[in-house]
Design an enzyme around this catalytic site. Structure first.
Site, PDB file in Angstrom:
ATOM      1  N   LYS A 268      38.821 -45.336   6.181  1.00  0.00           N
ATOM      2  CA  LYS A 268      37.611 -44.777   6.802  1.00  0.00           C
ATOM      3  C   LYS A 268      36.406 -45.554   6.305  1.00  0.00           C
ATOM      4  O   LYS A 268      36.186 -45.669   5.104  1.00  0.00           O
ATOM      5  CB  LYS A 268      37.471 -43.300   6.440  1.00  0.00           C
ATOM      6  CG  LYS A 268      36.132 -42.670   6.798  1.00  0.00           C
ATOM      7  CD  LYS A 268      35.980 -41.284   6.184  1.00  0.00           C
ATOM      8  CE  LYS A 268      34.562 -40.760   6.333  1.00  0.00           C
ATOM      9  NZ  LYS A 268      34.379 -39.447   5.653  1.00  0.00           N
ATOM     10  N   ASP A 273      26.671 -41.559   6.208  1.00  0.00           N
ATOM     11  CA  ASP A 273      27.006 -40.316   6.904  1.00  0.00           C
ATOM     12  C   ASP A 273      25.897 -39.295   6.698  1.00  0.00           C
ATOM     13  O   ASP A 273      25.839 -38.611   5.682  1.00  0.00           O
ATOM     14  CB  ASP A 273      28.336 -39.765   6.388  1.00  0.00           C
ATOM     15  CG  ASP A 273      28.740 -38.495   7.126  1.00  0.00           C
ATOM     16  OD1 ASP A 273      28.183 -38.248   8.224  1.00  0.00           O
ATOM     17  OD2 ASP A 273      29.600 -37.761   6.623  1.00  0.00           O
ATOM     18  N   LYS A 280      23.472 -33.038   7.148  1.00  0.00           N
ATOM     19  CA  LYS A 280      23.716 -32.615   5.772  1.00  0.00           C
ATOM     20  C   LYS A 280      22.412 -32.174   5.109  1.00  0.00           C
ATOM     21  O   LYS A 280      21.323 -32.587   5.514  1.00  0.00           O
ATOM     22  CB  LYS A 280      24.308 -33.782   4.963  1.00  0.00           C
ATOM     23  CG  LYS A 280      25.691 -34.229   5.380  1.00  0.00           C
ATOM     24  CD  LYS A 280      26.127 -35.431   4.555  1.00  0.00           C
ATOM     25  CE  LYS A 280      27.507 -35.924   4.948  1.00  0.00           C
ATOM     26  NZ  LYS A 280      28.572 -34.984   4.560  1.00  0.00           N
ATOM     27  N   ASP A 291      30.491 -43.342   1.801  1.00  0.00           N
ATOM     28  CA  ASP A 291      31.497 -42.695   2.643  1.00  0.00           C
ATOM     29  C   ASP A 291      32.428 -43.703   3.303  1.00  0.00           C
ATOM     30  O   ASP A 291      33.187 -43.356   4.200  1.00  0.00           O
ATOM     31  CB  ASP A 291      30.798 -41.832   3.703  1.00  0.00           C
ATOM     32  CG  ASP A 291      31.665 -40.678   4.186  1.00  0.00           C
ATOM     33  OD1 ASP A 291      32.618 -40.307   3.478  1.00  0.00           O
ATOM     34  OD2 ASP A 291      31.391 -40.141   5.281  1.00  0.00           O
ATOM     35  N   ASP A 350      29.778 -33.394  11.362  1.00  0.00           N
ATOM     36  CA  ASP A 350      29.955 -33.922  10.006  1.00  0.00           C
ATOM     37  C   ASP A 350      31.427 -34.029   9.623  1.00  0.00           C
ATOM     38  O   ASP A 350      31.750 -34.430   8.511  1.00  0.00           O
ATOM     39  CB  ASP A 350      29.201 -33.042   8.998  1.00  0.00           C
ATOM     40  CG  ASP A 350      29.041 -33.712   7.646  1.00  0.00           C
ATOM     41  OD1 ASP A 350      29.085 -34.958   7.607  1.00  0.00           O
ATOM     42  OD2 ASP A 350      28.879 -33.003   6.641  1.00  0.00           O
ATOM     43  N   GLU A 352      33.490 -36.222  10.848  1.00  0.00           N
ATOM     44  CA  GLU A 352      33.595 -37.420  11.679  1.00  0.00           C
ATOM     45  C   GLU A 352      34.668 -38.395  11.240  1.00  0.00           C
ATOM     46  O   GLU A 352      35.202 -39.154  12.044  1.00  0.00           O
ATOM     47  CB  GLU A 352      32.231 -38.139  11.731  1.00  0.00           C
ATOM     48  CG  GLU A 352      31.920 -39.074  10.569  1.00  0.00           C
ATOM     49  CD  GLU A 352      31.840 -38.388   9.214  1.00  0.00           C
ATOM     50  OE1 GLU A 352      32.146 -39.040   8.203  1.00  0.00           O
ATOM     51  OE2 GLU A 352      31.465 -37.200   9.160  1.00  0.00           O
ATOM     52  N   ARG A 354      37.739 -38.099  10.317  1.00  0.00           N
ATOM     53  CA  ARG A 354      39.063 -37.922  10.935  1.00  0.00           C
ATOM     54  C   ARG A 354      39.076 -38.437  12.367  1.00  0.00           C
ATOM     55  O   ARG A 354      40.120 -38.869  12.862  1.00  0.00           O
ATOM     56  CB  ARG A 354      39.466 -36.452  10.857  1.00  0.00           C
ATOM     57  CG  ARG A 354      38.606 -35.484  11.627  1.00  0.00           C
ATOM     58  CD  ARG A 354      38.634 -34.069  11.078  1.00  0.00           C
ATOM     59  NE  ARG A 354      37.913 -33.975   9.815  1.00  0.00           N
ATOM     60  CZ  ARG A 354      37.816 -32.857   9.099  1.00  0.00           C
ATOM     61  NH1 ARG A 354      38.391 -31.742   9.529  1.00  0.00           N
ATOM     62  NH2 ARG A 354      37.148 -32.831   7.975  1.00  0.00           N
TER      63      ARG A 354
END
Length: 503
Positions: A268, A273, A280, A291, A350, A352, A354
Site C-alpha cells: 500500500k 492520507d 482525519k 501511510d 478513510d 482507502e 484496502r
C-alpha cells in the site's frame, strides 16, 4: 543515510595493531568480566586487571548491552578502550547480533575502531559477524537532509571506520557484502517513509522505485489511462480527490527459472492520507506521510534481493496514491467497481488502503499468476490497539505461508502475530447495495479490513501484514533511531531466502 560508516573485516591477530595508537579498541566481556584470548593478548598481561579495576570504579557489571570506556593501556595501538557487556551465559547463548552491532556502533560513533569479536566460550561465525555488521549499519542511519543547521556534534553520529576482527574473517567479509545489500534495502525504505509528501508524491515515488532497473529489476509503471483501461475503479476513486495522479509500479526480479511462478510482494502506497471527505482529526495527521510504509518495504525488499542476486522470481507491486478531499473526491455511499468486477459501497473514505490493494492484487494475479502473495499495509489503527508498536498483525488463508512468515519474523526480530479470519468478520462487510462495503463497523477493524482483502486473492496462498504500528513512529531499538523504521525488508528477505530460493 548510513553513508558515513565503513565496515571491514580482519584476522584476530590485528587486535593489538592500530594506526599510530589512535582510535578505539573494542572488547567484550560477560558478567564475570572474563576476556577472550585475543583480547587478553591485545591488552597485555595487565589488561584483565585494568578492566577489573575500571569496572569496579564505574560499577560496570558486564550486563548485556552495557559499556565502559577508559583510556587504553600503552602499546595496544589505540587511545581508548571500550568494553561491551554481554551479560550472563544465558544471555550470551541468545545474543541478538544486529542489536549488539548497533549498540557497539553507537559507542564508537565518529571514530576509527577495531572490534575484537572474541570472548570465552564462543567462536563467532561469519554469519554472526555479518548480522553484527548489519546492525551497525542500520544504527548509524539518520534522516537529516532537510536540516540546514546541523548540531555541533552531528559528525559523531556515524562511524568513520569499523574493523571486525574474527577467526573466519574471509567468510565474514562475504557475509558483510550481503549485510550491506540488505541494509541498503532497509535504508531505502526508511528514506521513502521519512520523505515529506510534497517531495514524495506518486510520480516521484514511482521514479525512485524505477531506479531499481539499475540492479536488473524489470520495471513497469501504470498511469491513470492504463488503469482506466484495466477497470481499476477502486484505486482510481481513492486518487480522484488529489491533484497528484496515481501510479502503480510493477517490479520484476527474475533470478530463478523462467518457468517458475513468482512470489508476489504487494504494498500500500498512500503517500499522504488526509482521510479524504471522511477527514482525519488534525492532531497526528502529519504522520500520514508514512501511510506508504508497505510500499516502501516492498521497494526496499526488491532492492535487497536484486543487490544480492537472489535465486528466485519475485514480483513487487505498489499502488501509489494520495487521499485528499476536494470537489471531485469520492464520497461515502459511492459504489465502486473494482478491477475484479466486484462492487464496493464506500462507507468511509478513510478506509482507502484496502481499495488500493484490491485492484493491485487483482492485476498481479491476472498478469503474473504468483505462487504466493504477501501484502504489507499500514492499514488500521485497530491493529495498534490490539498489538501495540512492537509487532505486526498477520492474517492468512494458508497455514504453511503463515508459519514461514512467523519464522522469518522471529529470525529477524521483525515479529508478527497471527490474527483470526473467521466467517463472522467476512459477513460484517456485506453491503445492502453492493457486493461489499469498505468498512465493517467499529469492532474488529483489523480483521474486517483483512477480510475485505481476502475477497480479492482468489485461491492463491496469501498473507496480509498490517504494519500500522511498526512502520513509523515505532519504539526505538538498538538498530533503529529513525521515525521511519523500514520495517518488513528484513522479514521479506529472510522469508524468500529460507523458502523460495533455489538451493
Amino acid at each position: 543515510m548510513a553513508d558515513g560508516i565503513e565496515i571491514g573485516f580482519g584476522p584476530l591477530e590485528q587486535s593489538g595493531q592500530g594506526p599510530g595508537g589512535s582510535g578505539d579498541l573494542v572488547v567484550f566481556v560477560g558478567d564475570d568480566l572474563s576476556l577472550g584470548s585475543a583480547a587478553r593478548e591485545a591488552l597485555g598481561a595487565s589488561g584483565a586487571d585494568l578492566v577489573a579495576r575500571a569496572a569496579a570504579s564505574e560499577k560496570f557489571k558486564g550486563r548485556s548491552l552495557s559499556a565502559l570506556s577508559l583510556p587504553a593501556p600503552a602499546g595496544v595501538g589505540a587511545d581508548r578502550l571500550v568494553v561491551v557487556g554481554l551479560g550472563s551465559e544465558k544471555d550470551r547463548a541468545k545474543t541478538d547480533w544486529p542489536a549488539l552491532g548497533g549498540f557497539t556502533a553507537s559507542k564508537v560513533a565518529g571514530r576509527t575502531a577495531r572490534v575484537v569479536l572474541d570472548w570465552p566460550g564462543t567462536t563467532v561465525t561469519a554469519a554472526q559477524a555479518g548480522e553484527f555488521a548489519l546492525g551497525a549499519r542500520l544504527r548509524t542511519y539518520a534522516f537529516d537532509r532537510y536540516k540546514t543547521k546541523k548540531k555541533p556534534d552531528a559528525d559523531d553520529k556515524s562511524v568513520t571506520a569499523l574493523t571486525l576482527l574474527l577467526a573466519d574473517h574471509g567468510a565474514a567479509a562475504r557475509e558483510g557484502e550481503g549485510a550491506r545489500s540488505l541494509s541498503d534495502g532497509v535504508i531505502l525504505a526508511r528514506d521513502l517513509v521519512n520523505e515529506p509528501p510534497n517531495v514524495l508524491f506518486p510520480a516521484e515515488f514511482a521514479r525512485r522505485a524505477s531506479e531499481l532497473a539499475k540492479l536488473g529489476v524489470e520495471i513497469e509503471v501504470l498511469e491513470p489511462a492504463r488503469m482506466r483501461e484495466l477497470g481499476m475503479g477502486a484505486l482510481l476513486a481513492v486518487a480522484q480527490g488529489s491533484a497528484r495522479e496515481p501510479r502503480i509500479v510493477i517490479m520484476r526480479w527474475n533470478g530463478g527459472p523462467a518457468a517458475e511462478a513468482p512470489v508476489a510482494l504487494i504494498g500500500k502506497g498512500v503517500v499522504f492520507d488526509s482521510g479524504g471527505v471522511s477527514i482525519k482529526p488534525g492532531g497526528g495527521m502529519e504522520d500520514m506521510k508514512g501511510d506508504m510504509g508497505g510500499a516502501a518495504a516492498v521497494v526496499g525488499a526488491l532492492h535487497a534481493l536484486a543487490a544480492r542476486k537472489a535465486r528466485c522470481n519475485v514480483v513487487g507491486a505498489i499502488g501509489i496514491v494520495e487521499n485528499m478531499p476536494d470537489g471531485g473526491a469520492y464520497r461515502p455511499s459511492d459504489i465502486l467497481t473494482s478491477m475484479s468486477g466486484q462492487t464496493i459501497e464506500v462507507i468511509n473514505t478513510d478506509a482507502e488502503g484496502r481499495l488500493v490493494l484490491a485492484d493491485v492484487i487483482t492485476h498481479v494475479i491476472r498478469s503474473t499468476k504468483p505462487k504466493a502473495i504477501v501484502d504489507l499495509a499500514t492499514l488500521t489503527g485497530a491493529i495498534i490497539v490490539a498489538l501495540g508498536q512492537d509487532i505486526a498483525g498477520m492474517f492468512s488463508n494458508d497455514d504453511t505461508l503463515a508459519s514461514n512468515i512467523h519464522a522469518a519474523g522471529e529470525a529477524t526480530g521483525e515479529k508478527v502475530w497471527r490474527m483470526p479470519l473467521i466467517p463472522a468478520y467476512d459477513k460484517a462487510i456485506d453491503s445492502k447495495f453492493a457486493d461489499m462495503k469498505n468498512t465493517g463497523g467499529r469492532h474488529g477493524g483489523a480483521a474486517t479490513a483483512a477480510s475485505f482483502i481476502k475477497r480479492y486473492v482468489e485461491d492463491v496462498p496469501w498473507a496480509h501484514l498490517d504494519i500500522a504500528g511498526v512502520a513509523m513512529s515505532s519504539n526505538a531499538s538498538e538498530i533503529n533511531r529513525s521515525w521511519g523504521a523500514g520495517w518488513g525488508v528484513r522479514l521479506l528477505d529472510r522469508l524468500i531466502r529460507d523458502h523460495y530460493e533455489a538451493r
